[in-house]
Design a protein around this motif. Structure first.
Motif, PDB file in Angstrom:
ATOM      1  N   HIS A 160       1.701  10.997  -8.325  1.00  0.00           N
ATOM      2  CA  HIS A 160       0.489  10.625  -8.825  1.00  0.00           C
ATOM      3  C   HIS A 160       0.816   9.946 -10.172  1.00  0.00           C
ATOM      4  N   HIS A 161       1.689  10.181 -11.198  1.00  0.00           N
ATOM      5  CA  HIS A 161       1.958   9.458 -12.210  1.00  0.00           C
ATOM      6  C   HIS A 161       2.160   8.093 -12.036  1.00  0.00           C
ATOM      7  N   LEU A 162       3.108   7.618 -10.722  1.00  0.00           N
ATOM      8  CA  LEU A 162       3.560   6.431 -10.640  1.00  0.00           C
ATOM      9  C   LEU A 162       2.361   5.650  -9.921  1.00  0.00           C
ATOM     10  N   SER A 163       1.310   6.132  -9.265  1.00  0.00           N
ATOM     11  CA  SER A 163       0.178   5.385  -8.871  1.00  0.00           C
ATOM     12  C   SER A 163      -0.317   5.115  -9.990  1.00  0.00           C
ATOM     13  N   LEU A 164      -0.787   5.988 -11.039  1.00  0.00           N
ATOM     14  CA  LEU A 164      -1.691   5.597 -12.057  1.00  0.00           C
ATOM     15  C   LEU A 164      -0.933   4.284 -12.927  1.00  0.00           C
ATOM     16  N   THR A 165       0.560   4.587 -13.039  1.00  0.00           N
ATOM     17  CA  THR A 165       1.177   3.642 -13.983  1.00  0.00           C
ATOM     18  C   THR A 165       0.936   2.031 -13.134  1.00  0.00           C
ATOM     19  N   TRP A 166       0.978   1.971 -11.576  1.00  0.00           N
ATOM     20  CA  TRP A 166       0.790   0.564 -10.952  1.00  0.00           C
ATOM     21  C   TRP A 166      -0.588   0.141 -11.446  1.00  0.00           C
ATOM     22  N   VAL A 167      -1.760   1.247 -11.363  1.00  0.00           N
ATOM     23  CA  VAL A 167      -3.202   0.739 -11.570  1.00  0.00           C
ATOM     24  C   VAL A 167      -2.906   0.275 -13.100  1.00  0.00           C
ATOM     25  N   LEU A 168      -2.556   0.990 -13.967  1.00  0.00           N
ATOM     26  CA  LEU A 168      -2.494   0.367 -15.405  1.00  0.00           C
ATOM     27  C   LEU A 168      -1.951  -1.102 -15.574  1.00  0.00           C
ATOM     28  N   LEU A 169      -0.897  -1.268 -14.760  1.00  0.00           N
ATOM     29  CA  LEU A 169       0.029  -2.484 -14.977  1.00  0.00           C
ATOM     30  C   LEU A 169      -1.057  -3.716 -14.352  1.00  0.00           C
ATOM     31  N   VAL A 170      -1.677  -3.249 -13.328  1.00  0.00           N
ATOM     32  CA  VAL A 170      -2.666  -4.494 -12.520  1.00  0.00           C
ATOM     33  C   VAL A 170      -3.518  -4.577 -13.578  1.00  0.00           C
ATOM     34  N   PHE A 171      -4.117  -3.687 -14.337  1.00  0.00           N
ATOM     35  CA  PHE A 171      -5.124  -4.059 -15.454  1.00  0.00           C
ATOM     36  C   PHE A 171      -4.508  -4.724 -16.443  1.00  0.00           C
ATOM     37  N   LEU A 172      -3.383  -4.638 -16.789  1.00  0.00           N
ATOM     38  CA  LEU A 172      -2.679  -5.121 -18.192  1.00  0.00           C
ATOM     39  C   LEU A 172      -2.528  -6.662 -17.507  1.00  0.00           C
ATOM     40  N   ALA A 173      -2.325  -7.039 -16.302  1.00  0.00           N
ATOM     41  CA  ALA A 173      -1.927  -8.239 -15.884  1.00  0.00           C
ATOM     42  C   ALA A 173      -3.174  -8.999 -15.709  1.00  0.00           C
ATOM     43  N   LEU A 174      -4.185  -8.541 -15.512  1.00  0.00           N
ATOM     44  CA  LEU A 174      -5.496  -9.316 -15.287  1.00  0.00           C
ATOM     45  C   LEU A 174      -6.297  -9.851 -16.666  1.00  0.00           C
ATOM     46  N   PRO A 175      -6.871 -10.595 -16.756  1.00  0.00           N
ATOM     47  CA  PRO A 175      -7.859 -10.977 -17.768  1.00  0.00           C
ATOM     48  C   PRO A 175      -8.866  -9.921 -17.981  1.00  0.00           C
ATOM     49  N   THR A 176      -9.219  -9.642 -19.316  1.00  0.00           N
ATOM     50  CA  THR A 176     -10.038  -8.611 -19.527  1.00  0.00           C
ATOM     51  C   THR A 176     -11.372  -8.581 -18.796  1.00  0.00           C
ATOM     52  N   LYS A 177     -11.926  -9.733 -18.685  1.00  0.00           N
ATOM     53  CA  LYS A 177     -13.456  -9.685 -17.805  1.00  0.00           C
ATOM     54  C   LYS A 177     -13.128  -9.525 -16.390  1.00  0.00           C
ATOM     55  N   PHE A 178     -12.079  -9.957 -15.735  1.00  0.00           N
ATOM     56  CA  PHE A 178     -11.836  -9.410 -14.414  1.00  0.00           C
ATOM     57  C   PHE A 178     -11.414  -7.948 -14.287  1.00  0.00           C
ATOM     58  N   ALA A 179     -10.704  -7.588 -15.211  1.00  0.00           N
ATOM     59  CA  ALA A 179     -10.375  -6.210 -14.973  1.00  0.00           C
ATOM     60  C   ALA A 179     -11.514  -5.294 -15.210  1.00  0.00           C
ATOM     61  N   ILE A 180     -12.661  -5.479 -16.009  1.00  0.00           N
ATOM     62  CA  ILE A 180     -13.780  -4.697 -16.160  1.00  0.00           C
ATOM     63  C   ILE A 180     -14.590  -4.982 -14.932  1.00  0.00           C
ATOM     64  N   GLN A 181     -14.485  -5.938 -14.263  1.00  0.00           N
ATOM     65  CA  GLN A 181     -15.332  -6.079 -12.824  1.00  0.00           C
ATOM     66  C   GLN A 181     -14.702  -5.190 -11.761  1.00  0.00           C
ATOM     67  N   ALA A 182     -13.281  -5.115 -12.177  1.00  0.00           N
ATOM     68  CA  ALA A 182     -12.582  -4.620 -10.875  1.00  0.00           C
ATOM     69  C   ALA A 182     -12.608  -2.931 -11.227  1.00  0.00           C
ATOM     70  N   HIS A 183     -13.345  -2.418 -12.315  1.00  0.00           N
ATOM     71  CA  HIS A 183     -13.313  -0.964 -12.579  1.00  0.00           C
ATOM     72  C   HIS A 183     -13.745  -0.182 -11.424  1.00  0.00           C
ATOM     73  N   GLY A 184     -13.126   0.945 -10.943  1.00  0.00           N
ATOM     74  CA  GLY A 184     -13.688   1.644 -10.049  1.00  0.00           C
ATOM     75  C   GLY A 184     -13.178   1.462  -8.662  1.00  0.00           C
ATOM     76  N   ILE A 185     -12.286   0.417  -8.560  1.00  0.00           N
ATOM     77  CA  ILE A 185     -11.725  -0.100  -7.126  1.00  0.00           C
ATOM     78  C   ILE A 185     -10.609   0.711  -6.927  1.00  0.00           C
ATOM     79  N   LYS A 186     -10.174   1.349  -5.803  1.00  0.00           N
ATOM     80  CA  LYS A 186      -9.020   1.857  -5.452  1.00  0.00           C
ATOM     81  C   LYS A 186      -7.867   1.094  -5.549  1.00  0.00           C
ATOM     82  N   PRO A 187      -6.726   1.493  -6.055  1.00  0.00           N
ATOM     83  CA  PRO A 187      -5.602   0.907  -6.362  1.00  0.00           C
ATOM     84  C   PRO A 187      -5.150  -0.246  -5.322  1.00  0.00           C
ATOM     85  N   THR A 188      -5.055  -0.085  -4.008  1.00  0.00           N
ATOM     86  CA  THR A 188      -4.527  -0.891  -3.263  1.00  0.00           C
ATOM     87  C   THR A 188      -5.583  -2.043  -3.156  1.00  0.00           C
ATOM     88  N   ARG A 189      -6.882  -2.058  -3.314  1.00  0.00           N
ATOM     89  CA  ARG A 189      -7.752  -3.186  -3.272  1.00  0.00           C
ATOM     90  C   ARG A 189      -7.677  -3.909  -4.534  1.00  0.00           C
TER      91      ARG A 189
END
Length: 304
Positions: free
Chosen positions: A4-33
């Motif tokens: 569970h913690h690994l999954s949350l870490t991956w999601v956090l890494l994805v958000f950090l890698a994306l531009p702020t605007k894109f990350a906000i638009q992607a809020h609520g989407i499942k980690p795989t998507r």
């Protein structure tokens, strides 16, 4: 660190890698998507103009270490007439693109063994199974000038043939330990609806499908499921015991408080009773006290 913690870490890494605007638009989407969207973003960002028929390796940020992405641009008509082979994927003759566009950008993903666990963590139907290969993905996007669709719009590749699209895992299977040795490998297809479809291999380490998506090899691992249940039962037992201990402690405090209150009330009543008795005794004794007469005030008294 648990899954569970690994999954949350991956999601956090994805958000950090994306531009702020894109990350906000992607809020609520499942980690795989969300991972697919991030890969799409960096794929189109890496080149302004993809040449038709040329294989490109996509460079991802360091946050995505372990993921390999390649892409090729095709004319949809040529892709249907001749098919294509891209990395581990073989697209047979007759594949279609829906909705139809003039050119399509085919993207392949190799998530490696670390990032592949994000699928294991988000698909509960894999309980009792273990991944023995990285998850491989096949996606497609509009790469033409068709005004009906924007660039980067996702399209679907499918085949009318049962084994029209094949995935070769020969170079990516992991060495099985003694527990998994001899187990039959199954092809796992991870659906967008959160379900997993298991099918037999069409050949050793080769799976077949009729449409794009994400795929992996799994083997049944009965040991994993009892272990998870055992842990869950242990947590329940511990929680019950802890709750009972807290309840007993609170009940003990309540009983002590009630005992102290009763003792205090009894003590007050005893003090009041004694005070009342002493007051009554003083009143009773006052009636028997003989007060001395004042001889100076007695008119019949004559000194001798």
């Amino acid at each position: 660190m648990d899954s569970h913690h690994l999954s949350l870490t991956w999601v956090l890494l994805v958000f950090l890698a994306l531009p702020t605007k894109f990350a906000i638009q992607a809020h609520g989407i499942k980690p795989t998507r969300l991972l697919d969207l991030a890969i799409r973003y960096y794929t189109f960002k890496s080149h302004n103009n993809f040449k038709t028929g040329k294989l490109y390796n996509i460079n991802l940020p360091s946050n995505f270490a372990g993921i390999n992405v390649t892409t090729v641009k095709y004319r949809c008509g040529s892709l249907k007439r001749y098919g294509a082979s891209i990395q581990e994927f073989n697209l047979g003759v007759g594949v279609d693109v829906h909705p139809y566009v003039e050119r399509v950008l085919v993207v392949t993903q190799n998530l490696g063994h670390n990032w592949s666990n994000i699928y294991y963590d988000n698909y509960n139907q894999l309980l009792g199974y273990q991944l023995v290969s990285p998850v491989l993905g096949l996606l497609a996007y509009n790469a033409g000038d068709d005004s009906r669709f924007s660039i980067e719009s996702e399209v679907k590749i499918s085949s009318p043939n049962v084994n029209g699209i094949k995935i070769d895992f020969s170079n990516h299977t992991t060495k099985k330990n003694d527990t998994l040795h001899g187990k039959i490998q199954m092809c796992a297809t991870f659906g967008d609806d959160g379900n997993v479809t298991l099918q037999k291999e069409v050949a050793p380490n080769i799976c077949a499908t009729t449409s794009q998506g994400h795929f992996g090899l799994v083997v049944q691992s009965p040991i994993l499921l009892p272990e998870r249940k055992k842990i869950k039962r242990w947590k329940v037992a511990f929680g019950s015991a802890f709750g009972a201990a807290i309840g007993a402690f609170l009940l003990g405090l309540l009983l002590v408080a009630m005992f102290v209150k009763v003792k205090k009330k009894a003590r007050l009543e005893e003090l009041e009773r004694r005070a009342y008795e002493e007051e009554a005794l003083q009143v009773s004794m006052a009636g028997h006290v003989i007060r001395p007469h004042n001889v100076n005030n007695n008119p019949h008294h004559h000194p001798r």
